[in-house]
Design an enzyme around this catalytic site. Sequence first.
Site, PDB file in Angstrom:
ATOM      1  N   LYS A 118     -28.972  86.214 -43.937  1.00  0.00           N
ATOM      2  CA  LYS A 118     -28.344  86.874 -42.889  1.00  0.00           C
ATOM      3  C   LYS A 118     -26.573  86.512 -43.165  1.00  0.00           C
ATOM      4  O   LYS A 118     -26.287  85.480 -43.784  1.00  0.00           O
ATOM      5  CB  LYS A 118     -28.608  86.414 -41.652  1.00  0.00           C
ATOM      6  CG  LYS A 118     -29.969  86.811 -40.927  1.00  0.00           C
ATOM      7  CD  LYS A 118     -30.131  86.105 -39.843  1.00  0.00           C
ATOM      8  CE  LYS A 118     -31.389  86.451 -39.136  1.00  0.00           C
ATOM      9  NZ  LYS A 118     -31.870  87.694 -39.047  1.00  0.00           N
ATOM     10  N   ARG A 137     -42.685  89.246 -38.280  1.00  0.00           N
ATOM     11  CA  ARG A 137     -44.039  90.048 -38.194  1.00  0.00           C
ATOM     12  C   ARG A 137     -45.200  89.355 -39.318  1.00  0.00           C
ATOM     13  O   ARG A 137     -46.134  89.536 -39.010  1.00  0.00           O
ATOM     14  CB  ARG A 137     -43.812  91.298 -38.661  1.00  0.00           C
ATOM     15  CG  ARG A 137     -42.947  91.612 -39.941  1.00  0.00           C
ATOM     16  CD  ARG A 137     -42.452  93.002 -40.381  1.00  0.00           C
ATOM     17  NE  ARG A 137     -41.182  93.019 -39.449  1.00  0.00           N
ATOM     18  CZ  ARG A 137     -40.665  94.000 -39.347  1.00  0.00           C
ATOM     19  NH1 ARG A 137     -40.856  95.198 -39.918  1.00  0.00           N
ATOM     20  NH2 ARG A 137     -39.539  94.089 -38.667  1.00  0.00           N
TER      21      ARG A 137
END
Length: 453
Positions: A234, A308
């Site tokens: 990020k 996930r």
Amino acid sequence: MNNLLNAENNGTALIILEKTAYPAWLEQQDKRCQNWLENTQYKGDGLALIPNNQGKLSQALFVVTDAHDYFACGDLIKQLPQGQYLLQAQAEHVTAISFGWLVGAYQYDRYITDKSDKTLASLAINNAEIVASAIKFAQATALTRDLVNTPAADMMPVDIAQATLELAETFNGAVTQIIGDELLVHNYPTIHAVGRASINTPRLIDLTWGDKSHPQVTLIGKGVCFDSGGLDMKPAAGMRNMKKDMGGAAHVLGLAQLIMAHNLPIYLRVLIPAVENAVSSNALRPGDVVTTRKGLSVEIHNTDAEGRLVLCDALAEAENDEPELIIDFATLTGAMRVALGTEIAGFFSNNDQIAAEITSAGSKISDPVWRMPLHKPYDDLFQSTIADMTNCPTQPFGGAITAALYLQRFVEKTDWVHFDVMAFNVRHLPGRPLGGEAFGIRAVFDYLQARFK
């Protein structure tokens, strides 16, 4: 917290009214009170402190737009002078006022050096049941907020495990953990793959509580204690608040506390895959293929779609028990924040009735939630040429939906609800300071309480 809200019948009068009721109330007051409010230019909105003939506080008046709003009185506890106040309000407003009063007292001050005396006002309510319930809800909210607010250096997988152990000890639950390479031995490969690059060892935390003869509800919380994005790192701005990426774990622990404190007649299981998504020589790479606990192979398109991955192994495990209901909470996608903003909890479900009842429950208690669609045609976006599926599509659209569809592949036969929450207040609102926040746990609890009486 207990001394801020008391089941007593004494104190300076605190009158809480809705704006529509204020004119009639004012007409019933003596001339001294009317003159005071007129001369202080009180407009029938917010707080007014009314003295007696000796200049001492006689009563406090607080007028709000909607007293059913559980946060309408959220800043009141910090606005009033010290002392105990006796609530005078419509009976249907007392529960909301009690909750707002207590959550408004919240402050995260673990790292603040100057902890000088900040004694707050207390509120007396002549109803012990409402007081006890408000304290339980406020404590669960504070637990969730505290966990999210704690910096990653002090909230790694071992720290989430410790918080879970303390909760279990309080309510006579049991906790087991699968740690490090044992995750591979016990077939939790995606949890291990995401967390293996960190010196903070990944683990699956497993809390159980209650009577096994009762209906089982399983909660799953994403416990990514810090998310660098992995090798798909990020940018700095995106990483700044990633201490909150374990917000799903914080939510299920807060919800578990509510369930256990109210002794709900269910058998509760809480699964928390706790990891740090770090960068090292053995970090998960874009293009790698991981075979999940369910047996599906997943090609890693982006290592920043790690939540996930840790959740899918926990979901596969949760189905083994054939519970009545599986509910997961996760700070999963920025796409949900784009869709709904930061103050509404979006969720998905494979059961229309459950979704409607949770939504209805939240609307009654100022805990708004909004159902999003599991649009099945988007399943095609997970196609891989070398594995059963990818972990995320190559195109950026509908990101919250595609994340939920990924998770749904690991829930075949059980009623399931997936919450994609912000877990963080980005602006101050009454009773909701900047920082960690609980979204949807009161709505879910009210639904569970109504269903499993």
